[in-house]
Write an enzyme that holds these catalytic residues in place. Structure first.
Site, mmCIF file in Angstrom:
data_model
loop_
_atom_site.group_PDB
_atom_site.id
_atom_site.type_symbol
_atom_site.label_atom_id
_atom_site.label_comp_id
_atom_site.label_asym_id
_atom_site.label_seq_id
_atom_site.Cartn_x
_atom_site.Cartn_y
_atom_site.Cartn_z
ATOM 1 C CE LYS A 153 34.306 26.625 39.473
ATOM 2 N NZ LYS A 153 33.865 27.682 38.547
ATOM 3 C CE LYS A 177 43.693 32.225 41.160
ATOM 4 N NZ LYS A 177 42.638 33.232 40.956
ATOM 5 C CG ASP A 182 45.863 20.179 47.869
ATOM 6 O OD1 ASP A 182 46.408 19.720 46.842
ATOM 7 O OD2 ASP A 182 46.402 20.166 48.991
ATOM 8 C CE LYS A 189 39.558 34.353 34.310
ATOM 9 N NZ LYS A 189 39.556 34.217 35.772
HETATM 10 P P1 NAD Z 1 34.281 43.366 39.432
HETATM 11 O O1 NAD Z 1 33.890 43.645 38.036
HETATM 12 O O2 NAD Z 1 33.227 43.062 40.429
HETATM 13 O O3 NAD Z 1 35.136 44.576 40.025
HETATM 14 C C1 NAD Z 1 36.236 45.124 39.392
HETATM 15 C C2 NAD Z 1 36.444 46.506 39.990
HETATM 16 O O4 NAD Z 1 37.678 47.016 39.529
HETATM 17 C C3 NAD Z 1 35.379 47.525 39.594
HETATM 18 O O5 NAD Z 1 35.079 48.322 40.711
HETATM 19 C C4 NAD Z 1 36.055 48.375 38.531
HETATM 20 O O6 NAD Z 1 35.539 49.693 38.481
HETATM 21 C C5 NAD Z 1 37.478 48.336 39.037
HETATM 22 N N1 NAD Z 1 38.486 48.579 38.000
HETATM 23 C C6 NAD Z 1 38.611 48.012 36.781
HETATM 24 N N2 NAD Z 1 39.686 48.476 36.168
HETATM 25 C C7 NAD Z 1 40.258 49.364 37.019
HETATM 26 C C8 NAD Z 1 41.411 50.169 36.956
HETATM 27 N N3 NAD Z 1 42.197 50.162 35.877
HETATM 28 N N4 NAD Z 1 41.704 50.946 38.032
HETATM 29 C C9 NAD Z 1 40.927 50.962 39.128
HETATM 30 N N5 NAD Z 1 39.831 50.196 39.245
HETATM 31 C C10 NAD Z 1 39.505 49.420 38.196
HETATM 32 O O7 NAD Z 1 35.342 42.163 39.332
HETATM 33 P P2 NAD Z 1 35.797 41.189 40.494
HETATM 34 O O8 NAD Z 1 35.003 39.948 40.430
HETATM 35 O O9 NAD Z 1 35.901 41.924 41.758
HETATM 36 O O10 NAD Z 1 37.246 40.776 39.966
HETATM 37 C C11 NAD Z 1 38.372 41.625 40.150
HETATM 38 C C12 NAD Z 1 39.616 40.850 39.787
HETATM 39 O O11 NAD Z 1 39.706 39.688 40.617
HETATM 40 C C13 NAD Z 1 39.663 40.327 38.353
HETATM 41 O O12 NAD Z 1 40.980 40.392 37.888
HETATM 42 C C14 NAD Z 1 39.260 38.880 38.478
HETATM 43 O O13 NAD Z 1 39.810 38.091 37.447
HETATM 44 C C15 NAD Z 1 39.867 38.530 39.814
HETATM 45 N N6 NAD Z 1 39.216 37.412 40.479
HETATM 46 C C16 NAD Z 1 37.876 37.422 40.692
HETATM 47 C C17 NAD Z 1 37.299 36.342 41.347
HETATM 48 C C18 NAD Z 1 35.834 36.327 41.672
HETATM 49 O O14 NAD Z 1 35.401 35.408 42.367
HETATM 50 N N7 NAD Z 1 35.053 37.297 41.254
HETATM 51 C C19 NAD Z 1 38.074 35.250 41.739
HETATM 52 C C20 NAD Z 1 39.455 35.292 41.528
HETATM 53 C C21 NAD Z 1 40.012 36.385 40.896
#
Ligand code: NAD
Length: 595
Positions: A153, A177, A182, A189
């Site tokens: 996943k 993670k 769990d 990825k």
């Molecule tokens: P998203 O694309 O919806 O949002 C990302 C945001 O970050 C955007 O607003 C973008 O403009 C901003 N951004 C990107 N680079 C930037 C920078 N250098 N400085 C400031 N802002 C910046 O993505 P998301 O789903 O919110 O994911 C964000 C992070 O969380 C990622 O690293 C992702 O791997 C992690 N994550 C996401 C999920 C999920 O369910 N979506 C789950 C676990 C982890």
């Protein structure tokens, strides 16, 4: 399709793959064919030499309408351009964190290496013709870090800088993670190397469907490898490598289940699900379980879009309720009040950041700074995240939400936006991208608690600087951002059962509670009408999902704190120790270590 190429033994062989099976390869002529199929899949290169094909295409791969300078700066979202040279790439960063935790675990070194290594990785290259007739070569990646539990996943991202090492590193984080939360899955990825802002939605749809189908074409070859599997069993042929390849399916409800990530959303997941279901839905009753984060109309789950951000809030709340954590952060006097009155700055106002901000503000926290890719704003009087989201939906950025004259500070342009990270605050929530705090800026960070809502936003060197200098506490990604994964697990279970949570039991629960209330009233007890209605209400799907999520994050947060205090190590090391021990135990009981 026939693709040929050598396969070799040697110290450098397999460096790209970090492949667990590499040392066990048997000599067999089929391996080169199989390797080519597995590692680089060019569905259209029938009868062509792979190198020539690539050369032909790369001549016209650059998006012609973008000036060269812009193509370079497009890489900024991955953060690499601002990263000091001495910082490792994401995969090495994961290994460094892993090794730092591994010294506290009493497990054989070889077995620790086994847990650390990546099982399999796939790179798909395919041509894409745009409306204007220009040809692009699109690269897609997927890594399965550990298949000790199936399915694997992990998110699917659109990023112009993504590469194989990044997806391998991210997949490894996902394995840990899953173990911390769990969730009985292995880690994976993937991503497509594009900037979604450069493509029209219809074009993105074609790319995603093509990527999914490309992976499915690979599955069709699994019949061939299954035959080899039978031959191997019957005649004991030395087919160790093709036997491994027989298992190299990269998508499916029982194999690998992607979810949304950076730059992708429920629409993209819907395209992937639809593509898969159209091809396999007839034979596979659980075909919709192939992705999570789907639209609810396609069997998605209530609460998935809030899940990661809500999980970030739950984790922060739990860590801030612990006296030992608050003392380390220099916030001992606020133990009882938790988030009330605490200021926080948020990097990344996307899916994760927005929801985290909403829940933190609702529980008394004050959002004083926020950034997206284009702009960062500081406003110490407090920012309303919901109003800000309405503004962002209209304008595409946080820029302009409050007039410059009223702001405490504003940072514009990708080279200035990171300055927001250095502003005075109690909590810094990193919800943008990886490697945002590094050796170049960590010393200037003033936050007392850093929460990793994104994956891998703090490098090992930055962690050393933050923790040794001012005793800043870092809440690690594998705990803080596990909410999305946890609810994805619930969604996958829902897809298998094909029934909404609570549907079968809601009325029964309401009835049993009514019987209890009536018994209470029979013996003279009374209850006001409003309370009566609240008690009587059976749980909705959202109630069940959020309670399951809260329980999962509470348990993992406190077990991380417990291990950290017991071994005298930081929270990341503690979370890694807990995860590695669980994964190792699972592999040991499955007998994998004896293979
Ligand atoms: P998203 O694309 O919806 O949002 C990302 C945001 O970050 C955007 O607003 C973008 O403009 C901003 N951004 C990107 N680079 C930037 C920078 N250098 N400085 C400031 N802002 C910046 O993505 P998301 O789903 O919110 O994911 C964000 C992070 O969380 C990622 O690293 C992702 O791997 C992690 N994550 C996401 C999920 C999920 O369910 N979506 C789950 C676990 C982890």
């Amino acid at each position: 399709m026939l693709v040929a190429g050598g396969s070799r033994f040697g110290p450098r062989a397999g460096r790209l793959r970090h492949c667990r099976i590499a040392p066990n390869l048997s000599v067999c002529s089929i391996s080169s064919l199989a390797a080519s199929l597995l590692w680089t899949h060019h569905p259209r290169e029938v009868g062509r030499d792979a190198k020539n094909w690539q050369k032909e295409c790369t001549g016209s791969t650059m998006p012609s309408r973008l000036p060269r300078a812009r193509q370079i700066t497009r890489g900024l979202s991955g953060g690499r351009q601002f990263l000091p040279q001495e910082e490792p790439r994401l995969l090495e960063m994961f290994k460094e964190f892993y090794d730092r935790a591994a010294v506290y675990i009493d497990i054989d070194e070889g077995e620790l290496e086994l847990v650390k290594g990546c099982d399999a990785a796939l790179r798909v290259t395919f041509p894409f013709k745009r409306k204007d007739g220009s040809i692009h070569v699109i690269q897609g990646y997927r890594a399965h870090h550990s298949r000790h539990r199936l399915p694997t996943k992990g998110g699917m991202r659109f990023s112009p800088t993504i590469d194989l090492q990044e997806v391998e590193g991210m997949a490894a984080l996902m394995t840990l993670k899953c173990a911390v939360a769990d969730v009985p899955f292995g880690g994976a990825k993937g991503g497509i190397r594009i900037d979604p802002r450069d493509f029209h939605e219809k074009e993105l749809e074609r790319i995603v469907r093509r990527f999914t189908t490309g992976k499915l074409l690979l599955l069709l070859f699994s019949f061939f490898f299954k035959c080899l599997l039978v031959l191997t069993r019957v005649f004991s042929f030395p087919f160790a490598f093709p036997l491994e390849l027989a298992k190299k399916s990269f998508i499916g409800p029982g194999v690998d289940v992607p979810g949304p990530d950076l730059g992708t959303n429920s629409t993209v997941m819907g395209w992937m699900a639809d593509t898969y279901v159209k091809l396999f839905g007839k034979e596979q009753i659980h075909a919709y379980g192939v992705v999570t984060g789907k639209p609810s109309e396609m069997g998605g789950i209530e609460g998935r879009k809030e899940a990661t951000g809500l999980g970030v809030y739950y984790a922060l709340r739990e860590f801030m309720s612990d006296a030992s954590v608050m003392e380390k952060a220099g916030l001992a006097e606020h133990v009882g009040t938790n988030l009330v009155g605490r200021s926080f700055v948020l990097q990344g106002f996307g899916k994760v950041g927005y929801h985290a901000a909403v829940y933190i503000v609702r529980s008394g926290g004050k959002l004083i700074g926020v950034s997206d890719r284009k702009c960062g704003i500081m406003y110490k009087q407090g920012i309303d995240p919901e109003a800000l989201m309405l503004h962002k939906a209209e304008t595409g950025s946080v820029d302009g939400f409050i007039a410059d004259s009223e702001l405490d500070a504003v940072f514009r342009g990708e080279e200035n936006v990171p300055e927001l990270l250095e502003q005075e605050c109690d909590v810094l929530v990193l919800a943008a991208s990886q490697q945002q705090l590094h050796c170049g800026n960590a010393a200037r960070v003033k936050a007392k608690i850093v929460v990793e809502a994104a994956n891998g936003p703090v490098t090992p060197m930055a962690e050393d600087i933050l923790e040794s200098g001012r005793g800043c506490v870092i809440i690690p990604d594998i705990v803080a951002s596990a909410g999305g994964l946890t609810v994805s697990y619930f969604e996958w279970l829902k897809s298998l059962s094909n029934v909404r949570y609570g549907r079968l039991t809601k009325k029964w629960e309401e009835h049993s509670k009514l019987v209890m209330i009536e018994a209470w009233e029979d013996i003279g007890g009374s209850i006001d009408e409003q309370k009566r209605r609240r008690i009587l209400q059976g749980p909705s799907e959202l109630d069940i999902v959020f309670s399951g999520l809260a329980d999962s994050i509470i348990v993992s947060s406190h077990s991380t704190i417990e291990t950290s205090n017991r071994l005298g190590i930081n929270l990341r090391q503690a979370a890694y120790v807990n995860a590695i021990v669980k994964i190792h135990d699972s592999m040991k009981h499955a007998g994998f270590l004896l293979a």
